[in-house]
Scaffold this active site. Structure first.
Site, PDB file in Angstrom:
ATOM      1  N   LYS A 120      32.369  33.703   8.321  1.00 46.30           N
ATOM      2  CA  LYS A 120      33.079  32.545   7.788  1.00 46.30           C
ATOM      3  C   LYS A 120      32.151  31.415   7.378  1.00 46.30           C
ATOM      4  O   LYS A 120      32.587  30.425   6.844  1.00 46.30           O
ATOM      5  CB  LYS A 120      34.115  32.066   8.794  1.00 46.30           C
ATOM      6  CG  LYS A 120      35.223  33.108   8.978  1.00 46.30           C
ATOM      7  CD  LYS A 120      36.324  32.625   9.869  1.00 46.30           C
ATOM      8  CE  LYS A 120      37.438  33.675   9.904  1.00 46.30           C
ATOM      9  NZ  LYS A 120      38.516  33.305  10.820  1.00 46.30           N
ATOM     10  N   ILE A 163      38.935  26.480  17.061  1.00 40.57           N
ATOM     11  CA  ILE A 163      39.973  26.287  16.044  1.00 40.57           C
ATOM     12  C   ILE A 163      41.161  27.184  16.370  1.00 40.57           C
ATOM     13  O   ILE A 163      40.987  28.367  16.692  1.00 40.57           O
ATOM     14  CB  ILE A 163      39.428  26.590  14.632  1.00 40.57           C
ATOM     15  CG1 ILE A 163      38.347  25.563  14.284  1.00 40.57           C
ATOM     16  CG2 ILE A 163      40.546  26.576  13.604  1.00 40.57           C
ATOM     17  CD1 ILE A 163      37.617  25.856  12.994  1.00 40.57           C
ATOM     18  N   CYS A 201      24.469   8.764  34.075  1.00 41.25           N
ATOM     19  CA  CYS A 201      25.354   9.262  35.127  1.00 41.25           C
ATOM     20  C   CYS A 201      24.845  10.520  35.812  1.00 41.25           C
ATOM     21  O   CYS A 201      25.447  10.977  36.784  1.00 41.25           O
ATOM     22  CB  CYS A 201      26.759   9.521  34.579  1.00 41.25           C
ATOM     23  SG  CYS A 201      26.859  11.008  33.563  1.00 41.25           S
ATOM     24  N   CYS A 224      31.120   8.882  34.072  1.00 39.54           N
ATOM     25  CA  CYS A 224      30.376   9.236  32.865  1.00 39.54           C
ATOM     26  C   CYS A 224      30.838   8.296  31.759  1.00 39.54           C
ATOM     27  O   CYS A 224      31.975   8.387  31.301  1.00 39.54           O
ATOM     28  CB  CYS A 224      30.663  10.692  32.497  1.00 39.54           C
ATOM     29  SG  CYS A 224      30.161  11.152  30.846  1.00 39.54           S
ATOM     30  N   HIS A 277      43.691  29.053  14.752  1.00 38.44           N
ATOM     31  CA  HIS A 277      43.820  29.543  13.376  1.00 38.44           C
ATOM     32  C   HIS A 277      45.259  29.865  13.012  1.00 38.44           C
ATOM     33  O   HIS A 277      46.043  30.303  13.850  1.00 38.44           O
ATOM     34  CB  HIS A 277      43.017  30.843  13.194  1.00 38.44           C
ATOM     35  CG  HIS A 277      41.537  30.653  13.265  1.00 38.44           C
ATOM     36  ND1 HIS A 277      40.830  29.991  12.291  1.00 38.44           N
ATOM     37  CD2 HIS A 277      40.628  31.043  14.180  1.00 38.44           C
ATOM     38  CE1 HIS A 277      39.543  29.986  12.610  1.00 38.44           C
ATOM     39  NE2 HIS A 277      39.390  30.616  13.756  1.00 38.44           N
TER      40      HIS A 277
END
Lengths: 464, 425
Positions: free
Chosen positions: A253, A51, A446, A404, A53
């Site tokens: 958090k 993230i 794959c 993939c 922030h």
């Protein structure tokens, strides 16, 4: 071999060390980066919640608060220039109890104290309007419009690539085992030989307290805090188009639900303090905890398949702020206590560290004609990827050769990874650069083909 | 995100997936004169899962002969091409346009394929370790059968001592592959109290004498050599669930077998109704999905039966596609076919009055417990539609096949149909 004496040695090629090396190389300096592992960003930087922030919930007045704000501003701009994928999803902090609901106005005030004014308090109806898949019982929320998701792997790789192009000497598999300070320079004894430098920057993350003790300090202790994450199938992605945050408690958090930059949904992390700095196993207790939390947060998410599970170690320390200190007499800077916010703050930390070094007497002569920042391959789902880019495939059929299937990683991208400035040395490294094998089948289709491309790529990079 | 400079193709039928079901559907459609038929296969070679299964046992029910997996795959691919179907390999459907065209990535460029009929035959895969939430280290050397067979087929190394998780039909296939690669299977584990598979299989029976089979056993955790990413496997910890007794089995290879999930991504992204039992698209006896003109066949709709049964599905779906091409019409609303435990799913799972019987006149079901002499009970509301004693068992780990004639007396106006099992009386 007569090794040169570097102006600065940076210990640690995580996001913080890479950012510091790059920033230093804005000046006329010689810089070596010493990384214990065999890739950049292979420690705490690789398995965080990714993230970017705003710093809305930092403690106002701390160095951390200041550097997240600055770092975020710098990284957002840098991401634009280099093509690091960022999605401004916004976040919704959800209160599930009266106590949490009562805490929200205080968090909005705290955000203002951190210079962030855009938080909005909302009622339960608005919470469910924004994220209809939430489980029952939400009482209200706090909207944080500017929280974003970012590709943490590309961020470290971009900063490290930039540093290398600016002239950094990147030494992988160089673990620092002993340090000898001397007159005018320090000798770092590493698993790859001795390295001498006038200044040493300790950005060793989980190992930063160990390095610090080699200088004779006893300032802090890193407690590895294990965070386990579950990544759910891309088919779950419509369930959460923004980050769903819990109201923070004493233990950190808490567990969040977040879209990932690769088009999945992530649930986690757990928070478990450990002694073992290599304990990146996942645990039955961690899975059970996340399943239980997830069922309450977003019941429909648990009906989808789990694509991957990870355990990352955060470098928690026994104090409440970053610990960045210069010891001019030793030619040494400690960059410690950089916890999960380090991804957002890294470029701010780099600027701060260079300022400290200037103050401590390091002569900085601005470099002219810096190379352009690298243009990174896009592995973000929200942006045009090679497999979907008709023009690119027409110019180079290897981008139309999907290796993939789950992640739609192409032979062209795998080839490019091995031809890049910092080529992967392991399958894990290739996965972080291309997303190959990171999808729902985990190699069922794959795995064998990727193994062959990996061997061929390693042979090519090993050739002179 | 996509860029729309794609080449447009307009075949009469597009078949997504070039395994046994898709290729057989293509052969049958061409033989019946369906017009242009395009098969899109994302792998470099058509043929599907059998391509890497280097042992005998393929082609029995559809081709009436016994072939190895690769020979069977080659034969089907060649037959589809000689029948006149266009088989494009390295061609992956990545999404659908709002109008229902398939967007395809190939090395030759992006394609936009609009067809009068679509057949989804995307198959199924095994749940990998991560999806089974097996904790522990993340070392190299942990595979599914699919990955293992692909590795061995390509001559890559797979260790010397293996633990195979699962004891169903595919698990024995994994043991054979490991043996061929010089890797000994030191333990097979099954969560169930009895082996799921045909213990009497000629090859399996012989191997059984050499491989320990631990029943009522669950996997506790994977142990890596250095406790870090990238090292090799050191051991697997397992638990005998009734006693809680744990042991650590030294090995350098772990194969997670079975636990199938259909490759339903394209079905879901097309908005097709998904059957909650199979996790594949809901289909009727003609193999129509919830969207007119879109059909589904093979292990996508019954994860999983053997390759020859998937192929015969392909033959069956061709008839429905031909009727649709001839006279496009949506059927009346369907009755739903439901199951009760220990049955997990039934395929097909929708019934339309007046439709022909399903492929091979068989309903395919999956059981989570062994019932040695099952009586199939079909009910509609409070009425028992049929009770049928079958001479073969319902066993976990392989499809339980039931004659579709048990549905002969279903009342099209009486609502959903439920299938259950009664034990021996």
């Amino acid at each position: 071999v007569n090794e040169p004496v570097f102006d600065v040695a940076v210990i640690g090629a995580g996001v913080v060390g890479a950012a510091i090396a790059r920033e230093l190389l804005g000046s006329e300096l010689s810089v070596v980066i010493l990384e214990a592992r065999d890739d950049v960003g292979d420690g705490t930087s690789k398995a965080n919640t990714a993230i970017l922030h705003t710093g809305f919930d930092a403690t106002p007045g701390t160095l951390e608060s200041q550097l997240i704000r600055r770092g975020r501003e710098l990284l957002a701009a840098y991401a634009g220039r280099t093509g690091i994928p960022v999605e401004p999803t916004g976040a919704l902090m959800v209160a599930w109890t009266d106590a949490e609901l009562d805490a929200l106005p205080g968090l909005a005030d705290k955000a203002r104290g951190n210079g962030y004014d855009a938080c909005v308090l909302v009622d339960a109806d608005e919470v469910y309007r924004q994220v209809p898949a939430l489980g029952p019982g939400a009482m209200g929320g706090l909207v944080v419009p500017d929280e974003s998701i970012i590709c943490t792997w590309t961020t470290t790789l971009a900063l490290a690539t930039d540093a290398v192009r600016r002239g950094a000497d990147l030494r992988l598999a160089h673990r620092v085992d002993a340090i000898a300070t001397g007159d005018g320079s320090t000798t770092l004894h590493t698993t790859g030989g001795a390295i001498r430098a006038r200044w040493v920057v300790n950005a060793a993350g989980l190992g930063s307290d160990v390095i610090d003790r080699m200088y004779g300090f006893d300032r802090f202790t890193v407690t590895p805090r294990r965070g386990e994450l579950l990544v759910f199938d891309k088919l779950a992605r419509p369930l959460a188009d923004r980050i769903v945050l819990p109201v923070p408690s004493a233990l950190g958090k808490g567990v969040l639900v977040s879209p990932t930059i690769y088009g999945n949904i992530m649930l986690g992390p757990t928070a478990e303090d450990l002694d073992d700095r290599t304990a990146t196993q996942t645990s039955p207790a961690g899975f059970a905890f996340l399943a239980d939390k997830g069922k309450r947060l977003m019941p429909r998410l648990l009906e989808e398949e789990v694509t991957a599970s990870y355990a990352g170690l955060r470098a928690a320390i026994d104090r409440s702020d970053y610990l960045i200190e210069v010891s001019p007499a030793l030619g040494y800077v400690l960059v410690g206590g950089i916890r999960s916010t380090g991804l957002s703050s890294a470029m701010g930390i780099a600027e701060h560290v260079v300022d400290l070094l200037r103050g401590a007497g390091l002569r900085l002569t601005e470099r002219h004609a810096l190379p352009d920042p690298p243009r990174m391959p896009n592995i973000g789902e929200a942006f045009l990827r090679p497999y979907a880019d008709a023009e690119r495939i027409a110019a180079d059929p290897e981008y139309g050769r999907i290796v993939c299937f789950c992640e739609r990683a192409t032979a062209g991208e795998i080839r490019d990874a091995f031809a890049s400035d910092i080529a992967p040395r392991t399958l894990e490294g290739l996965r972080r650069r291309t997303r190959v094998m990171n999808g729902r089948c985990q190699g069922f289709y794959c795995g064998a083909a990727v193994g062959e491309l990996m061997s061929a790529g390693l042979e090519r990079t090993a050739a002179p | 995100v996509t860029s729309y400079a794609a080449t447009e193709l307009r075949p009469d039928v597009v078949i997504v997936g070039g395994g046994p079901a898709g290729l057989t559907a293509a052969i049958e459609l061409k033989r019946a004169g369906a017009g242009t038929v395009l098969v899109l296969e994302r792998e470099p070679d058509a043929g599907g899962i059998p391509r890497h299964s280097d042992h005998l046992g393929y082609g029995l029910r559809d081709l009436r002969r016994v072939l190895s997996g690769p020979a069977y795959a080659r034969r089907l691919a060649a037959a589809a091409m000689s029948a006149g179907a266009v088989v494009r390999t390295e061609a992956m459907v990545t999404s659908w346009t709002p109008a229902g065209a398939a967007l395809v990535t190939t090395p030759q460029g992006r394609l936009e394929v609009t067809a009068r009929a679509v057949v989804l035959a995307t198959g199924a895969r095994e749940r990998p370790r991560a999806a089974r939430l097996v904790p522990g280290d993340r070392p190299r050397g942990v595979y599914t059968t699919g990955q293992l067979q692909n590795l061995v087929h390509r001559g890559q190394d797979v260790g010397r001592r293996a633990v195979v998780v699962g004891a169903e039909l595919v698990s024995w296939s994994a043991v054979l592959t490991l043996r061929e690669a010089g890797c000994r299977t030191v333990l097979m584990t099954s969560a169930l109290p009895t082996a799921e598979s045909y213990a009497a299989l000629s090859f399996g029976g012989r191997l059984l004498t050499r491989t320990e089979l631990a029943t009522s056993t669950r996997v506790v955790r994977v142990i890596g050599r250095h406790g870090v990413d990238g090292g090799g496997v050191e051991a697997l910890e397992v638990e005998h669930t009734p006693s809680g007794r744990r042991r650590t089995v030294a090995c350098d290879t772990i194969v997670f077998t079975g636990d199938w999930i259909p490759d339903h991504e394209l079905a879901r992204s097309a908005g097709l109704e998904i059957d909650r039992g199979t996790n594949g698209p809901a289909v009727d006896t003609v193999l129509r999905t919830s969207r007119p003109g879109v059909f589904a066949a093979g292990n996508l709709v019954h994860p999983v039966d053997t390759a020859d049964v998937a192929a015969l599905d392909g033959r069956h779906v061709a008839a429905g596609v031909l009727r649709w091409l001839d006279r496009p019409s949506a059927p009346a609303p369907a009755l739903r076919l439901l199951v009760e435990p220990p049955l997990r799913w039934v395929s097909p799972n929708l019934l339309h009055a007046g439709d022909p019987p399903p492929a091979r006149r068989r309903l395919l079901l999956w059981a989570d417990e062994l019932v040695r002499r099952p009586t199939v009970v079909v009910r509609q509301q409070d009425r028992t539609v049929a009770r049928r004693r079958l001479p073969w068992p319902a066993a976990p780990g392989r499809v339980f096949r039931v004659p579709s004639s048990v549905l002969d007396d279903v009342d099209p106006t009486a609502g959903d149909v439920t299938i259950g099992l009664a034990g021996p009386e």
